[in-house]
Motif scaffolding. Structure first.
Motif, mmCIF file in Angstrom:
data_model
loop_
_atom_site.group_PDB
_atom_site.id
_atom_site.type_symbol
_atom_site.label_atom_id
_atom_site.label_comp_id
_atom_site.label_asym_id
_atom_site.label_seq_id
_atom_site.Cartn_x
_atom_site.Cartn_y
_atom_site.Cartn_z
ATOM 1 N N GLY A 1 57.023 37.033 38.178
ATOM 2 C CA GLY A 1 55.945 37.792 39.011
ATOM 3 C C GLY A 1 54.705 36.705 40.064
ATOM 4 O O GLY A 1 55.175 35.570 39.852
ATOM 5 N N HIS A 2 53.936 37.996 40.782
ATOM 6 C CA HIS A 2 53.233 36.608 41.068
ATOM 7 C C HIS A 2 51.713 37.318 41.204
ATOM 8 O O HIS A 2 51.922 38.382 41.231
ATOM 9 C CB HIS A 2 54.549 36.295 42.914
ATOM 10 C CG HIS A 2 54.432 37.092 43.219
ATOM 11 N ND1 HIS A 2 53.124 37.690 44.487
ATOM 12 C CD2 HIS A 2 55.128 38.516 43.401
ATOM 13 C CE1 HIS A 2 53.567 38.232 45.267
ATOM 14 N NE2 HIS A 2 55.079 39.235 44.924
ATOM 15 N N SER A 3 50.529 36.260 42.352
ATOM 16 C CA SER A 3 49.677 37.104 42.527
ATOM 17 C C SER A 3 50.054 37.564 44.394
ATOM 18 O O SER A 3 50.922 37.255 45.116
ATOM 19 C CB SER A 3 48.753 36.158 42.468
ATOM 20 O OG SER A 3 49.093 34.694 43.665
ATOM 21 N N GLN A 4 48.642 38.485 44.378
ATOM 22 C CA GLN A 4 48.658 39.082 45.381
ATOM 23 C C GLN A 4 49.747 39.710 46.079
ATOM 24 O O GLN A 4 50.207 40.289 47.080
ATOM 25 C CB GLN A 4 48.246 38.567 46.851
ATOM 26 C CG GLN A 4 47.183 36.913 46.657
ATOM 27 C CD GLN A 4 47.113 36.156 47.363
ATOM 28 O OE1 GLN A 4 48.013 35.908 48.234
ATOM 29 N NE2 GLN A 4 45.320 35.394 47.542
ATOM 30 N N CYS A 5 50.720 40.372 44.865
ATOM 31 C CA CYS A 5 51.589 41.181 45.094
ATOM 32 C C CYS A 5 51.122 42.396 46.304
ATOM 33 O O CYS A 5 50.778 43.645 45.574
ATOM 34 C CB CYS A 5 52.819 41.509 44.224
ATOM 35 S SG CYS A 5 54.167 42.171 44.729
ATOM 36 N N GLY A 6 51.654 42.756 47.161
ATOM 37 C CA GLY A 6 52.025 43.601 47.918
ATOM 38 C C GLY A 6 52.626 45.763 47.210
ATOM 39 O O GLY A 6 52.036 46.167 47.468
ATOM 40 N N GLY A 7 53.342 45.115 46.125
ATOM 41 C CA GLY A 7 54.134 46.324 45.799
ATOM 42 C C GLY A 7 53.054 46.969 44.826
ATOM 43 O O GLY A 7 52.753 47.795 44.872
ATOM 44 N N SER B 1 62.663 38.119 40.928
ATOM 45 C CA SER B 1 61.355 37.798 42.007
ATOM 46 C C SER B 1 61.239 38.786 42.363
ATOM 47 O O SER B 1 62.053 39.936 43.332
ATOM 48 C CB SER B 1 61.367 36.288 42.160
ATOM 49 O OG SER B 1 62.163 36.095 43.328
ATOM 50 N N CYS B 2 60.088 39.066 43.230
ATOM 51 C CA CYS B 2 59.533 40.252 44.764
ATOM 52 C C CYS B 2 60.201 38.726 45.698
ATOM 53 O O CYS B 2 60.460 37.765 46.270
ATOM 54 C CB CYS B 2 58.129 39.618 44.911
ATOM 55 S SG CYS B 2 57.312 41.042 45.300
ATOM 56 N N CYS B 3 60.636 39.851 46.968
ATOM 57 C CA CYS B 3 60.415 40.153 48.235
ATOM 58 C C CYS B 3 59.768 39.112 48.689
ATOM 59 O O CYS B 3 60.308 38.805 50.085
ATOM 60 C CB CYS B 3 60.888 41.389 49.414
ATOM 61 S SG CYS B 3 61.708 42.746 48.336
ATOM 62 N N ASP B 4 57.956 39.089 48.105
ATOM 63 C CA ASP B 4 57.973 38.294 49.347
ATOM 64 C C ASP B 4 57.651 37.638 49.338
ATOM 65 O O ASP B 4 58.351 36.060 49.444
ATOM 66 C CB ASP B 4 56.130 37.917 48.185
ATOM 67 C CG ASP B 4 54.772 37.889 49.076
ATOM 68 O OD1 ASP B 4 54.549 36.569 49.639
ATOM 69 O OD2 ASP B 4 54.055 38.656 48.777
ATOM 70 N N SER B 5 57.180 36.975 50.830
ATOM 71 C CA SER B 5 58.117 35.718 51.451
ATOM 72 C C SER B 5 57.681 34.622 50.802
ATOM 73 O O SER B 5 57.897 33.053 51.752
ATOM 74 C CB SER B 5 57.751 35.448 53.200
ATOM 75 O OG SER B 5 56.214 35.694 53.526
ATOM 76 N N VAL C 1 60.442 44.632 45.965
ATOM 77 C CA VAL C 1 59.643 44.676 45.508
ATOM 78 C C VAL C 1 58.998 44.556 44.481
ATOM 79 O O VAL C 1 59.532 46.266 43.402
ATOM 80 C CB VAL C 1 59.530 46.231 46.436
ATOM 81 C CG1 VAL C 1 57.191 46.520 46.263
ATOM 82 C CG2 VAL C 1 59.947 46.073 48.125
ATOM 83 N N ALA C 2 57.902 43.901 43.825
ATOM 84 C CA ALA C 2 57.524 43.386 43.233
ATOM 85 C C ALA C 2 58.050 42.640 41.847
ATOM 86 O O ALA C 2 57.713 43.543 40.402
ATOM 87 C CB ALA C 2 56.709 44.914 43.192
ATOM 88 N N ASN C 3 59.272 43.023 42.225
ATOM 89 C CA ASN C 3 59.734 41.972 41.051
ATOM 90 C C ASN C 3 60.627 42.834 39.691
ATOM 91 O O ASN C 3 60.371 42.465 38.489
ATOM 92 C CB ASN C 3 59.563 40.475 40.510
ATOM 93 C CG ASN C 3 58.192 40.640 40.216
ATOM 94 O OD1 ASN C 3 57.282 40.456 40.974
ATOM 95 N ND2 ASN C 3 57.905 40.779 38.849
HETATM 96 ZN ZN LIG Z 1 55.050 40.893 45.440
#
Ligand SMILES: [Zn+2]
Length: 207
Positions: free
Chosen positions: A104-110, A43-47, A68-70
């Motif tokens: 994965g996820h929405s609004q991913c900064g990566g 998964s992504c590092c996104d909090s 970053v970005a899974n």
């Molecule tokens: Zn992400």
């Protein structure tokens, strides 16, 4: 004390109350018997995208690698420092993980950085190089969420370039899953090979 830091200290106390105290604690059991997770998540590092929290897991349930970005990079056996690949190798070859979930996820900064839609990370040392693994995914969409979904497929294909992953899939000892988490709704959708479309994750979803 800063509010956010105090929150994690209080969280630590709650964690110990729940998982440590008492002879039957989960952690004592896991310490005595070792970890045997059957599920791995990339998964992504996104909090906002914490697999253990989203899936309400306990210690020992999930083996997780976050980046970053899974991304699962392609199999490259060279002198590089392949942190994600090493994590996957440990999980698949030595813990005998049975389900590998690419989350994965929405609004991913990566993904935003890859598509040059994130000015705050425009100048960086490592991010652009890392997310370039996804530069040739199969989509013409420049929509961040659609690109993120196509990126999960790219990571899925990269998984198949690891010989021991491919062997386990062929032997029905490992199952790969492509999941996408929508931050706003909290919903997970899962990619269905048969229909080639995403559908909501339910208790009846493929196992
Ligand atoms: Zn992400």
């Amino acid at each position: 004390m800063e509010k956010s830091f105090l929150k994690i200290l209080q969280g630590y106390n709650s964690f110990r109350d729940k998982y440590v105290h008492g002879d039957t604690s989960i952690l004592k059991h896991l310490s005595d018997s070792g970890q045997r997770p059957k599920i791995m998540v990339v998964s992504c590092c996104d909090s906002r995208v914490d697999p253990a929290l989203i899936l309400q897991c306990d210690p020992g349930d999930l083996y997780v690698v976050r980046n970053v970005a899974n991304i699962v990079p392609p199999f490259q056996k060279d002198e590089g420092y392949h942190g994600t690949s090493a994590s996957i190798e440990f999980g698949i070859r030595f813990l005998n993980i049975e389900h590998l979930i690419l989350l994965g996820h929405s609004q991913c900064g990566g993904i935003k950085a890859l598509l040059n839609k994130n000015n705050t990370v425009k100048y960086n040392d490592f991010i652009t190089s890392w997310v370039s693994v996804l530069k040739d995914v199969e989509t013409t969409s420049q929509d961040i969420d659609e690109y993120a979904k196509a990126s999960i497929k790219k990571s899925y294909e990269n998984c198949l370039s690891f010989p021991w992953i491919l062997d386990k899939i062929k032997a029905d000892k490992l199952f790969l899953h492509q999941w996408f988490f929508d931050i706003k709704t909290g919903e997970i959708i899962t990619y269905c090979d048969a229909t080639e479309e995403y559908q909501p994750l339910t208790l009846d979803s493929e196992s």
